[in-house]
Design an enzyme around this catalytic site. Structure first.
Site, PDB file in Angstrom:
ATOM      1  N   HIS A   1     -62.604  30.041  30.183  1.00  0.00           N
ATOM      2  CA  HIS A   1     -61.780  28.983  29.589  1.00  0.00           C
ATOM      3  C   HIS A   1     -61.286  29.338  28.200  1.00  0.00           C
ATOM      4  O   HIS A   1     -60.521  28.591  27.609  1.00  0.00           O
ATOM      5  CB  HIS A   1     -62.593  27.690  29.491  1.00  0.00           C
ATOM      6  CG  HIS A   1     -63.621  27.722  28.396  1.00  0.00           C
ATOM      7  ND1 HIS A   1     -64.821  28.366  28.516  1.00  0.00           N
ATOM      8  CD2 HIS A   1     -63.607  27.207  27.140  1.00  0.00           C
ATOM      9  CE1 HIS A   1     -65.515  28.238  27.398  1.00  0.00           C
ATOM     10  NE2 HIS A   1     -64.805  27.551  26.542  1.00  0.00           N
TER      11      HIS A   1
HETATM   12  C1  UD1 Z   1     -62.863  23.586  23.278  1.00  0.00           C
HETATM   13  C2  UD1 Z   1     -63.330  24.422  22.090  1.00  0.00           C
HETATM   14  C3  UD1 Z   1     -64.052  25.670  22.598  1.00  0.00           C
HETATM   15  C4  UD1 Z   1     -65.162  25.308  23.555  1.00  0.00           C
HETATM   16  C5  UD1 Z   1     -64.660  24.403  24.653  1.00  0.00           C
HETATM   17  C6  UD1 Z   1     -65.807  23.920  25.494  1.00  0.00           C
HETATM   18  C7  UD1 Z   1     -61.920  24.396  20.065  1.00  0.00           C
HETATM   19  C8  UD1 Z   1     -60.927  25.139  19.265  1.00  0.00           C
HETATM   20  N1  UD1 Z   1     -62.203  24.883  21.276  1.00  0.00           N
HETATM   21  O1  UD1 Z   1     -61.938  24.354  24.005  1.00  0.00           O
HETATM   22  O2  UD1 Z   1     -64.618  26.370  21.495  1.00  0.00           O
HETATM   23  O3  UD1 Z   1     -65.671  26.487  24.107  1.00  0.00           O
HETATM   24  O4  UD1 Z   1     -63.995  23.260  24.085  1.00  0.00           O
HETATM   25  O5  UD1 Z   1     -65.425  23.644  26.798  1.00  0.00           O
HETATM   26  O6  UD1 Z   1     -62.438  23.392  19.619  1.00  0.00           O
HETATM   27  N2  UD1 Z   1     -58.319  19.029  28.586  1.00  0.00           N
HETATM   28  C9  UD1 Z   1     -58.383  18.117  29.626  1.00  0.00           C
HETATM   29  N3  UD1 Z   1     -59.384  17.178  29.579  1.00  0.00           N
HETATM   30  C10 UD1 Z   1     -60.278  17.105  28.567  1.00  0.00           C
HETATM   31  C11 UD1 Z   1     -60.198  18.032  27.518  1.00  0.00           C
HETATM   32  C12 UD1 Z   1     -59.217  18.982  27.548  1.00  0.00           C
HETATM   33  O7  UD1 Z   1     -57.592  18.151  30.555  1.00  0.00           O
HETATM   34  O8  UD1 Z   1     -61.168  16.218  28.614  1.00  0.00           O
HETATM   35  C13 UD1 Z   1     -57.258  20.070  28.645  1.00  0.00           C
HETATM   36  C14 UD1 Z   1     -56.012  19.702  27.871  1.00  0.00           C
HETATM   37  O9  UD1 Z   1     -54.917  20.220  28.552  1.00  0.00           O
HETATM   38  C15 UD1 Z   1     -56.208  20.445  26.558  1.00  0.00           C
HETATM   39  C16 UD1 Z   1     -56.941  21.696  26.990  1.00  0.00           C
HETATM   40  O10 UD1 Z   1     -57.785  21.261  28.063  1.00  0.00           O
HETATM   41  O11 UD1 Z   1     -54.992  20.739  25.927  1.00  0.00           O
HETATM   42  C17 UD1 Z   1     -57.777  22.330  25.916  1.00  0.00           C
HETATM   43  O12 UD1 Z   1     -58.707  21.399  25.372  1.00  0.00           O
HETATM   44  P1  UD1 Z   1     -59.277  21.585  23.876  1.00  0.00           P
HETATM   45  O13 UD1 Z   1     -60.292  20.570  23.577  1.00  0.00           O
HETATM   46  O14 UD1 Z   1     -58.151  21.717  22.917  1.00  0.00           O
HETATM   47  O15 UD1 Z   1     -59.932  23.000  23.908  1.00  0.00           O
HETATM   48  P2  UD1 Z   1     -60.907  23.660  24.984  1.00  0.00           P
HETATM   49  O16 UD1 Z   1     -60.163  24.771  25.628  1.00  0.00           O
HETATM   50  O17 UD1 Z   1     -61.548  22.629  25.807  1.00  0.00           O
HETATM   51  N1  UDP Z   2     -71.208  23.961  31.925  1.00  0.00           N
HETATM   52  C1  UDP Z   2     -71.271  22.937  32.876  1.00  0.00           C
HETATM   53  N2  UDP Z   2     -70.349  22.911  33.884  1.00  0.00           N
HETATM   54  C2  UDP Z   2     -69.376  23.859  34.010  1.00  0.00           C
HETATM   55  C3  UDP Z   2     -69.324  24.909  33.041  1.00  0.00           C
HETATM   56  C4  UDP Z   2     -70.249  24.921  32.007  1.00  0.00           C
HETATM   57  O1  UDP Z   2     -72.158  22.094  32.809  1.00  0.00           O
HETATM   58  O2  UDP Z   2     -68.581  23.778  34.948  1.00  0.00           O
HETATM   59  C5  UDP Z   2     -72.153  23.944  30.797  1.00  0.00           C
HETATM   60  C6  UDP Z   2     -73.009  25.174  30.672  1.00  0.00           C
HETATM   61  O3  UDP Z   2     -74.270  24.964  31.265  1.00  0.00           O
HETATM   62  C7  UDP Z   2     -73.123  25.355  29.164  1.00  0.00           C
HETATM   63  C8  UDP Z   2     -71.923  24.672  28.592  1.00  0.00           C
HETATM   64  O4  UDP Z   2     -71.373  23.887  29.631  1.00  0.00           O
HETATM   65  O5  UDP Z   2     -74.255  24.680  28.645  1.00  0.00           O
HETATM   66  C9  UDP Z   2     -70.930  25.696  28.111  1.00  0.00           C
HETATM   67  O6  UDP Z   2     -69.734  25.071  27.825  1.00  0.00           O
HETATM   68  P1  UDP Z   2     -68.394  25.886  27.674  1.00  0.00           P
HETATM   69  O7  UDP Z   2     -68.497  27.176  28.397  1.00  0.00           O
HETATM   70  O8  UDP Z   2     -67.312  24.958  28.035  1.00  0.00           O
HETATM   71  O9  UDP Z   2     -68.295  26.080  26.096  1.00  0.00           O
HETATM   72  P2  UDP Z   2     -68.819  27.237  25.105  1.00  0.00           P
HETATM   73  O10 UDP Z   2     -70.280  27.325  25.219  1.00  0.00           O
HETATM   74  O11 UDP Z   2     -68.098  28.489  25.475  1.00  0.00           O
HETATM   75  O12 UDP Z   2     -68.347  26.755  23.776  1.00  0.00           O
END
Ligand code: UD1
Ligand code: UDP
Length: 389
Positions: A230
């Site tokens: 992601h």
């Molecule tokens: C964010 C964090 C990342 C973390 C991840 C965990 C930042 C810069 N990034 O990335 O470090 O690893 O969360 O999963 O803070 N979206 C949905 N539903 C939601 C949330 C997001 O559809 O509930 C979609 C939207 O299109 C959005 C995109 O995901 O634009 C990205 O979401 P965003 O919160 O900006 O960043 P993540 O990629 O989730």
């Molecule tokens: N995780 C989850 N479901 C998923 C993918 C990840 O529960 O489909 C959990 C996983 O166990 C871990 C956390 O989400 O604890 C990691 O989140 P993510 O990879 O989104 O963020 P990051 O750690 O890279 O910031």
């Protein structure tokens, strides 16, 4: 006599005033936890539980950076956390808009509640907003998971974690290496080596997840590779995402891939979604709930991921799985040094080769986790409470 009476009345009136301010203007909240994404819920739950166990008053503030049930409420349910006291409903946006909106809305809540300290965890935009808003209001900040460095300028998270570390009063470093990074950078705050709370969560929930999760019934393979990807610098890059889809389609073991919404959006934008969803080798599922994900980590042959938290979880005594890290940099070298993870880059040829090697030779180690013994939440809660007295 008159002077004595006057002084006595003055003292009582000051005491009453102090009492009045405490009870009316300054609610007795001591710690505010600010979080907003899936990993922050998982990693802050042990801190919340530990603070409440020792009688600390905590106010829980959810930024709303993640808002889908599958990335937010589902975790609150599985983790058995109480509902946040405030939802800021920040939602998605550009890096600056999301961060700024979170700061603006958070300031109003903190102004009303005036906690002694604010705790943030990790490196998301919610973390940057939480830490920056608090210090600008004169509120002390504790950064959970401090001292991680990827030294990768492409990552928004690298700026967030560096800034949070340098403005925090309390730095909760998960490992000796992260503590020594903070020392070398001469951060202002107090450094405490506490372990990583993600291990606390694994130790608390893996057994329960295996009992409760029904996910295995929905997976049509016995042996499989569990895939997550992601990270913005991967999935927003058309060449990298195209290569990934190609490799997964042809991988020598079936793939189970819970799809993050960001990745789903980018697969759609690059016209790759149908190929991945239609691949016989790939079982795409929505983002998995925490129990389902833990159960799959436990069950899979190995993991392929660009996640930060998953690199750590794989080392926990209750999981112990190999992770191929689909990235060019990592802020978690401890998992590599311990033999749990291998960084394989993002080139399609390299990742195909790494998967083939892992299928034929990979074996998970059984050395202790470098991320602590599952008591990080308690360690952090104790330090937070002591710092206030
Ligand atoms: C964010 C964090 C990342 C973390 C991840 C965990 C930042 C810069 N990034 O990335 O470090 O690893 O969360 O999963 O803070 N979206 C949905 N539903 C939601 C949330 C997001 O559809 O509930 C979609 C939207 O299109 C959005 C995109 O995901 O634009 C990205 O979401 P965003 O919160 O900006 O960043 P993540 O990629 O989730
Ligand atoms: N995780 C989850 N479901 C998923 C993918 C990840 O529960 O489909 C959990 C996983 O166990 C871990 C956390 O989400 O604890 C990691 O989140 P993510 O990879 O989104 O963020 P990051 O750690 O890279 O910031």
């Amino acid at each position: 006599m008159f002077i004595c009476n006057f002084l006595y009345i003055k003292k009582v009136s000051i005491q009453l005033k102090v009492f009045y301010y405490r009870s009316v203007d300054t609610p007795s909240v001591t710690t505010a936890i600010v979080l907003g994404t899936r990993p922050e819920l998982i990693k802050m739950a042990p801190v919340l539980f530990a603070l409440e166990e020792i009688g600390e008053e905590v106010i829980l503030i959810h930024s709303g950076q993640h808002y889908d049930d599958a990335l937010s409420e589902s975790f609150i349910r599985d983790l058995g956390m109480r509902k946040p006291d405030h939802y800021l409903q920040v939602g998605s946006g550009t890096q600056a808009a999301q961060t700024a909106d979170c700061m603006y809305k958070l300031e109003k809540v903190l102004e009303e509640k005036r906690p002694d300290s604010v705790l943030v965890q990790g490196d998301t935009n919610t973390v940057l907003a939480g830490a920056l808003t608090a210090v600008k209001m004169g509120i002390k900040v504790g950064h959970v998971e401090a001292g991680l460095r990827s030294n990768d300028r492409r990552m928004p998270e690298e700026y967030n974690r560096r800034i949070a570390d340098h403005i925090s009063h309390y730095l909760f470093a998960p490992t000796p290496d992260s503590a020594s990074i903070l020392k070398d950078e001469k951060v202002w705050g107090d450094i405490h080596m506490t372990g990583n709370t993600v291990i606390d969560a694994c130790e608390r929930y893996v057994k329960l997840a295996e009992e409760k999760s029904q996910v295995a019934k929905k997976i049509p393979f016995e042996d499989y590779i569990l895939v997550t990807a992601h990270r913005a610098e991967n999935v927003d890059d058309q060449a990298v995402l195209t290569g990934l889809v190609d490799v997964l389609d042809k991988a020598p073991l079936p793939i189970v891939y819970p799809l993050h919404p960001r990745t789903k959006k980018m697969l759609g934008q690059f016209g790759l979604y149908d190929k991945l969803a239609g691949s016989e080798n790939v079982h795409l599922i929505p983002p998995a709930g925490y129990f389902d994900f833990l159960a799959m980590m436990k069950r899979c042959s190995f993991i392929f991921s660009d996640s930060g938290g998953i690199q750590e979880e794989a080392t926990s005594p209750s999981i112990r799985k190999r992770v191929l890290v689909f990235r060019k940099s990592t802020e978690r070298p401890e998992a590599i040094d311990a033999g749990y993870a291998t960084m394989i880059g993002t080139d399609a040829g390299d990742i195909a080769q790494a998967i083939a090697n892992e299928v034929s030779a990979g074996q998970a180690p059984s050395v202790p986790s470098p991320y602590g013994d599952g008591n990080a939440g308690k360690n952090i809660a104790r330090i937070v409470a002591e710092a206030r007295t």
